[in-house]
Scaffold this motif. Structure first.
Motif, mmCIF file in Angstrom:
data_model
loop_
_atom_site.group_PDB
_atom_site.id
_atom_site.type_symbol
_atom_site.label_atom_id
_atom_site.label_comp_id
_atom_site.label_asym_id
_atom_site.label_seq_id
_atom_site.Cartn_x
_atom_site.Cartn_y
_atom_site.Cartn_z
ATOM 1 N N ARG A 119 35.157 65.354 20.355
ATOM 2 C CA ARG A 119 34.735 63.948 19.465
ATOM 3 C C ARG A 119 33.801 63.273 20.441
ATOM 4 N NH1 ARG A 119 37.346 65.333 14.783
ATOM 5 N NH2 ARG A 119 39.171 66.353 15.410
ATOM 6 N N VAL A 120 33.161 63.826 21.318
ATOM 7 C CA VAL A 120 31.964 62.938 21.974
ATOM 8 C C VAL A 120 30.854 63.177 21.513
ATOM 9 C CG1 VAL A 120 33.368 63.090 24.164
ATOM 10 C CG2 VAL A 120 31.630 64.798 23.741
ATOM 11 N N TRP A 121 30.511 64.030 20.378
ATOM 12 C CA TRP A 121 29.228 64.293 19.807
ATOM 13 C C TRP A 121 28.909 63.747 18.553
ATOM 14 C CZ3 TRP A 121 26.764 66.139 23.946
ATOM 15 C CH2 TRP A 121 27.469 67.050 24.669
ATOM 16 N N GLY A 122 27.615 63.460 18.321
ATOM 17 C CA GLY A 122 27.368 63.016 17.105
ATOM 18 C C GLY A 122 26.917 63.692 16.135
ATOM 19 N N GLY A 123 26.408 63.684 15.066
ATOM 20 C CA GLY A 123 25.904 64.356 14.194
ATOM 21 C C GLY A 123 24.568 65.057 14.371
ATOM 22 N N ASP A 124 23.887 64.555 15.347
ATOM 23 C CA ASP A 124 22.643 65.017 15.890
ATOM 24 C C ASP A 124 22.878 65.937 17.041
ATOM 25 O OD1 ASP A 124 23.318 63.139 17.857
ATOM 26 O OD2 ASP A 124 21.224 62.099 17.652
ATOM 27 N N GLY A 125 23.964 66.211 17.362
ATOM 28 C CA GLY A 125 24.214 67.139 18.400
ATOM 29 C C GLY A 125 24.124 66.264 19.736
ATOM 30 N N GLY A 126 23.865 65.132 19.861
ATOM 31 C CA GLY A 126 23.753 64.319 21.296
ATOM 32 C C GLY A 126 25.130 63.694 21.447
ATOM 33 N N LEU A 127 25.286 62.981 22.824
ATOM 34 C CA LEU A 127 26.623 62.084 22.891
ATOM 35 C C LEU A 127 26.511 60.789 22.205
ATOM 36 C CD1 LEU A 127 28.616 62.752 24.942
ATOM 37 C CD2 LEU A 127 27.445 61.195 26.887
ATOM 38 N N LEU A 128 27.573 60.569 21.664
ATOM 39 C CA LEU A 128 27.878 59.415 20.886
ATOM 40 C C LEU A 128 27.718 58.232 21.866
ATOM 41 C CD1 LEU A 128 30.655 60.409 18.655
ATOM 42 C CD2 LEU A 128 28.253 59.723 18.029
ATOM 43 N N ARG A 129 27.071 57.211 21.495
ATOM 44 C CA ARG A 129 26.595 55.866 22.226
ATOM 45 C C ARG A 129 28.146 55.411 22.967
ATOM 46 N NH1 ARG A 129 23.325 50.565 20.646
ATOM 47 N NH2 ARG A 129 23.841 49.338 22.597
ATOM 48 N N GLU A 130 29.266 55.293 21.978
ATOM 49 C CA GLU A 130 30.184 54.653 22.950
ATOM 50 C C GLU A 130 30.821 55.508 23.797
ATOM 51 O OE1 GLU A 130 31.751 56.466 18.507
ATOM 52 O OE2 GLU A 130 29.811 55.553 19.606
ATOM 53 N N TRP A 131 30.620 56.793 23.814
ATOM 54 C CA TRP A 131 31.136 57.642 25.072
ATOM 55 C C TRP A 131 30.313 57.586 26.146
ATOM 56 C CZ3 TRP A 131 36.086 58.711 25.199
ATOM 57 C CH2 TRP A 131 36.782 58.944 23.778
ATOM 58 N N ARG A 132 29.015 57.706 25.850
ATOM 59 C CA ARG A 132 28.177 57.503 27.239
ATOM 60 C C ARG A 132 28.463 56.179 27.669
ATOM 61 N NH1 ARG A 132 23.891 58.690 24.334
ATOM 62 N NH2 ARG A 132 23.286 56.490 23.700
ATOM 63 N N ASP A 133 28.424 55.076 26.816
ATOM 64 C CA ASP A 133 28.544 53.779 27.413
ATOM 65 C C ASP A 133 29.743 53.636 28.319
ATOM 66 O OD1 ASP A 133 26.238 52.966 26.342
ATOM 67 O OD2 ASP A 133 27.278 51.646 24.694
ATOM 68 N N LEU A 134 30.868 54.318 27.741
ATOM 69 C CA LEU A 134 32.108 54.180 28.365
ATOM 70 C C LEU A 134 32.100 54.968 30.181
ATOM 71 C CD1 LEU A 134 35.388 54.109 28.555
ATOM 72 C CD2 LEU A 134 35.359 56.326 27.830
ATOM 73 N N ILE A 135 31.252 56.057 29.811
ATOM 74 C CA ILE A 135 31.296 56.807 31.243
ATOM 75 C C ILE A 135 30.199 56.096 32.164
ATOM 76 C CG2 ILE A 135 29.987 58.779 32.124
ATOM 77 C CD1 ILE A 135 31.002 60.391 29.689
ATOM 78 N N ALA A 136 29.312 55.386 31.640
ATOM 79 C CA ALA A 136 28.293 54.490 32.216
ATOM 80 C C ALA A 136 29.321 53.292 32.888
ATOM 81 C CB ALA A 136 26.959 54.269 31.426
ATOM 82 N N ALA A 137 29.904 52.609 32.011
ATOM 83 C CA ALA A 137 30.691 51.501 32.481
ATOM 84 C C ALA A 137 31.731 51.948 33.484
ATOM 85 C CB ALA A 137 31.449 50.861 31.273
ATOM 86 N N HIS A 138 32.197 53.143 33.699
ATOM 87 C CA HIS A 138 33.156 53.547 34.585
ATOM 88 C C HIS A 138 32.973 54.723 35.233
ATOM 89 C CE1 HIS A 138 35.908 50.504 32.825
ATOM 90 N NE2 HIS A 138 35.727 51.073 31.773
ATOM 91 N N PRO A 139 31.563 54.835 35.837
ATOM 92 C CA PRO A 139 31.056 56.174 36.269
ATOM 93 C C PRO A 139 32.098 56.816 37.391
ATOM 94 C CG PRO A 139 30.019 54.354 37.128
ATOM 95 C CD PRO A 139 30.819 53.738 36.225
#
Length: 352
Positions: free
Chosen positions: A278-298
């Motif tokens: 569920r981390v992927w968007g329709g374009d095949g890239g990482l969804l922003r909310e999951w990327r932001d989560l990982i960046a917030a708690h790396p």
């Protein structure tokens, strides 16, 4: 084999053959963890110096009777995989012969002491379900003898894998062991007592979240790696789970980590016919909310491949998919997720 292993380690560390190495004086077993740590660090630094990104595969498993160790090691070199925690699964054949702890890590470390992390056995059927006390006794004894640095993946709730469904063996892995039952309490307590991390396979469903949260609250010092971030087999059964929910868990439970072994954007779970990563968007890239989560708690996310006994020949494709995920992250976060966080989890210190 003993002399070969001694010379390999001494050569890697640049030591003359006459220098004694702690933990290598006995005929068999795992070398002193300090010796392994030095060899691991040298390997990671060598890959970094070559301009490549190493990562630590914190969660893979195998059928120890069918493992080609040289094949795995050569692919690790070819793909610049730094380290691998490759656990042995105790199959029906071994189990019927009375095996409750498989010492595969001794063979791995003896052959390649600079790349394999000694790890406990996979907590799955039949050992965990039919002989849980004896299985846990074996894992606990291995920790006490300093034979393993971390525990394997415990399957508390596990749906059949896509490949098992395809091959008609789905019922073999439809596992349900209460995480707040006797086995769960024992493994959480063991981790809290020893500081050794363990992994859980725990399907994401609304009804399963509260028991896990209760265990994390009861054992705040247990070091838990929840495998397969945002891998949801049935979306209708996981209405509460999203990036915000995971953010809340991370803020509440400082010793909870997540591994990032999940399918690519096209991966479909055959029993639900849903794309379950569920981390992927329709374009095949990482969804922003999951990327932001990982960046917030790396610091709370770990690289993993989730290779299994039926997937060891797919290292190249799994590596490509995982590196695509890592490339979606900011560079400083990428290095933390790839290898620095695993180093901290294993050794309690920063990689330097």
């Amino acid at each position: 084999m003993m002399m070969i292993r001694r010379r390999v380690i001494q050569a890697m560390l640049g030591l003359p053959l006459g220098v004694a190495l702690p933990g290598l004086g006995r005929a068999e077993g795992i070398p002193d963890f300090g010796v392994l740590k030095a060899a691991y660090a040298q390997r990671l630094k060598k890959i970094l110096a070559a301009g490549e990104l190493p990562y630590v595969d914190i969660e893979s498993s195998c059928n120890p009777g069918k493992l080609d160790i040289d094949f795995v090691a050569k692919n690790m070199d070819r793909l610049n995989i730094g380290l691998m925690a490759l656990s042995a699964d105790i199959g029906q054949g071994e189990f019927k012969k009375g095996v409750r702890f498989n010492p595969l890590s001794e063979k791995l470390v003896a052959a390649y002491p600079d790349r394999f992390i000694p790890v406990g056995n996979g907590g799955q059927p039949p050992a965990l379900t039919e002989a849980p006390t004896e299985f846990m006794d074996g894992q606990e004894a291995a920790i006490a003898k300093r034979q393993i640095m971390c525990l394997g993946e415990y399957e508390f709730r596990h749906y059949p894998s896509p490949r098992q469904v395809k091959h008609g063996a789905g019922d073999d892995r439809d596992v349900s062991v209460p995480i707040d039952g006797p086995v769960g309490h024992r493994v959480f307590a063991l981790s809290e007592k020893t500081g050794v991390a363990f992994q859980i396979h725990y399907e994401i469903e609304d009804g399963l979240l509260a028991p896990l949260e209760a265990m994390l609250a009861q054992y705040p010092k247990a070091r838990v790696v929840w495998c397969h971030l945002a891998q949801v087999r049935y979306i209708e059964r996981a209405t509460r789970y999203n990036a915000a929910y995971v953010d809340g868990l991370i803020r509440r439970f400082p010793n909870l980590h997540f591994d990032t072994a999940f399918g690519d954007s096209a991966s479909v779970y055959p029993l639900s016919n849903q794309r379950h990563a569920r981390v992927w968007g329709g374009d095949g890239g990482l969804l922003r909310e999951w990327r932001d989560l990982i960046a917030a708690h790396p610091r709370r996310f770990l690289s993993a491949l989730d290779l299994g006994g039926d997937r060891m020949d797919r290292m190249v494709s799994y590596d490509q998919k995982h590196r695509y995920f890592l490339q979606q992250l900011p560079e400083d976060v990428r290095h933390l997720v790839a290898y620095r966080n695993a180093w901290s989890l294993l050794f309690g210190e920063e990689f330097a």
